[in-house]
Scaffold this active site. Structure first.
Site, PDB file in Angstrom:
ATOM      1  N   SER A 265     -12.536  -3.188  -0.227  1.00  0.00           N
ATOM      2  CA  SER A 265     -12.766  -2.617   1.107  1.00  0.00           C
ATOM      3  C   SER A 265     -14.255  -2.423   1.297  1.00  0.00           C
ATOM      4  O   SER A 265     -14.922  -1.866   0.413  1.00  0.00           O
ATOM      5  CB  SER A 265     -12.101  -1.242   1.224  1.00  0.00           C
ATOM      6  OG  SER A 265     -10.716  -1.345   1.107  1.00  0.00           O
TER       7      SER A 265
ATOM      8  N   ARG B 151       0.867  -1.181   0.000  1.00  0.00           N
ATOM      9  CA  ARG B 151       0.000   0.000   0.000  1.00  0.00           C
ATOM     10  C   ARG B 151       0.902   1.228   0.000  1.00  0.00           C
ATOM     11  O   ARG B 151       1.773   1.354   0.872  1.00  0.00           O
ATOM     12  CB  ARG B 151      -0.884  -0.026   1.240  1.00  0.00           C
ATOM     13  CG  ARG B 151      -1.880   1.111   1.358  1.00  0.00           C
ATOM     14  CD  ARG B 151      -2.818   0.835   2.541  1.00  0.00           C
ATOM     15  NE  ARG B 151      -3.924   1.763   2.621  1.00  0.00           N
ATOM     16  CZ  ARG B 151      -3.917   2.860   3.378  1.00  0.00           C
ATOM     17  NH1 ARG B 151      -2.868   3.161   4.112  1.00  0.00           N
ATOM     18  NH2 ARG B 151      -4.979   3.653   3.401  1.00  0.00           N
TER      19      ARG B 151
ATOM     20  N   LYS C  93      -5.807   5.089   8.490  1.00  0.00           N
ATOM     21  CA  LYS C  93      -6.824   5.586   7.558  1.00  0.00           C
ATOM     22  C   LYS C  93      -7.621   6.640   8.304  1.00  0.00           C
ATOM     23  O   LYS C  93      -8.731   6.383   8.779  1.00  0.00           O
ATOM     24  CB  LYS C  93      -7.709   4.441   7.094  1.00  0.00           C
ATOM     25  CG  LYS C  93      -8.331   4.658   5.728  1.00  0.00           C
ATOM     26  CD  LYS C  93      -8.942   3.382   5.185  1.00  0.00           C
ATOM     27  CE  LYS C  93      -9.210   3.470   3.713  1.00  0.00           C
ATOM     28  NZ  LYS C  93      -9.797   2.259   3.159  1.00  0.00           N
TER      29      LYS C  93
HETATM   30  N1  3NM Z   1      -8.384   0.169   5.362  1.00  0.00           N
HETATM   31  P1  3NM Z   1      -4.241  -0.348  11.129  1.00  0.00           P
HETATM   32  S1  3NM Z   1      -8.822   0.500   7.829  1.00  0.00           S
HETATM   33  C1  3NM Z   1      -5.919   0.399   5.148  1.00  0.00           C
HETATM   34  O1  3NM Z   1     -11.591   0.024   6.829  1.00  0.00           O
HETATM   35  C2  3NM Z   1      -7.160   0.368   5.932  1.00  0.00           C
HETATM   36  O2  3NM Z   1     -11.050  -0.140   4.762  1.00  0.00           O
HETATM   37  C3  3NM Z   1      -9.363   0.200   6.258  1.00  0.00           C
HETATM   38  O3  3NM Z   1      -4.459  -0.103   9.587  1.00  0.00           O
HETATM   39  C4  3NM Z   1     -10.777   0.025   5.934  1.00  0.00           C
HETATM   40  O4  3NM Z   1      -4.045  -1.807  11.314  1.00  0.00           O
HETATM   41  C5  3NM Z   1      -7.234   0.562   7.308  1.00  0.00           C
HETATM   42  O5  3NM Z   1      -2.955   0.410  11.394  1.00  0.00           O
HETATM   43  C6  3NM Z   1      -6.081   0.816   8.204  1.00  0.00           C
HETATM   44  O6  3NM Z   1      -5.390   0.215  11.857  1.00  0.00           O
HETATM   45  C7  3NM Z   1      -5.628  -0.409   8.915  1.00  0.00           C
END
Ligand code: 3NM
Length: 209
Positions: free
Chosen positions: A110, A41, A139
């Site tokens: 997503s 990403r 995010k």
């Molecule tokens: N997508 P972390 S939440 C890249 O809900 C991403 O679609 C999301 O990272 C979605 O593990 C997210 O640091 C971030 O919270 C996930």
């Protein structure tokens, strides 16, 4: 390659946390620690950088037998012969991405609600992300959806295609996420910011059973 059906821990090499110079080292640590899937990403990075990093990571994933998924950029995913591509809600229909990457590739979506998860299943996506469960620094600005709908989502969607809960999952929050019914997770910052990425990945992998 690990069949997606057996995948529990989906990891992301996010250039927002890991600089390009460390991408291979950190990816190797994620893979050695037991990551089942690796996504690259690189929000806001230029295509040349993304391609350069992807070309370094793909052989590592191949050697480990782990699918390499590119976030966005179906055409680049196809050109690199990546194992798949991950697209968001605003990235168009599955059919468009499928035309670009071809029939044998993994395409994930997503989703941020039960309705979106059901729609992704109906459309024919190979897997979904479901979240963010908690507020996440990775995010920013996307509202957390909480844990209440996980069990229905797992019942309706996760029984048909792999469904990965995402967003704010850490060693501390994981037990409540699993107790809510999640079977597969994506973990980003909790692994990439760990002082020992491999040890953190292994520990998390073990907690997933
Ligand atoms: N997508 P972390 S939440 C890249 O809900 C991403 O679609 C999301 O990272 C979605 O593990 C997210 O640091 C971030 O919270 C996930």
């Amino acid at each position: 390659m690990t069949p997606m059906n057996d995948s529990q821990l989906y990891t992301i090499l996010d250039l927002g946390y890991t600089p390009e110079e460390k991408a291979e080292q950190v990816t190797s640590a994620l893979l050695s620690g037991g990551a089942d899937i690796l996504q690259l990403r690189a929000k806001g990075h230029d295509p040349a950088t993304i391609e350069r990093v992807a070309r370094k990571l793909i052989p590592l994933c191949r050697l480990a037998g782990v699918p390499f998924i590119l976030n966005d950029f179906p055409a680049l995913a196809a050109a690199l012969d990546a194992d798949g591509v991950h697209i968001g809600q605003d990235d168009g229909p599955l059919s468009e991405a499928r035309k670009i990457v071809g029939p044998g590739k993994i395409i994930g979506r997503s989703t941020h609600s039960l309705d979106q998860a059901r729609a992704a299943l109906a459309e024919g996506f190979d897997y979904i992300g479901f979240g963010p469960l908690f507020p996440t620094p990775t995010k920013l600005g996307r509202p957390a959806i909480g844990l209440e709908e996980i069990s229905t989502m797992e019942h309706d969607v996760g029984s048909e295609i792999p469904a990965f809960c995402i967003g704010g999952i850490t060693p501390e929050t994981l037990p409540t996420v699993l107790a809510a019914g999640a079977r597969r997770v994506v973990v980003v910052s909790a692994l990439l910011r760990a002082p020992d990425v491999e040890a953190a990945t292994r520990k998390l992998r073990e907690s997933l059973g």
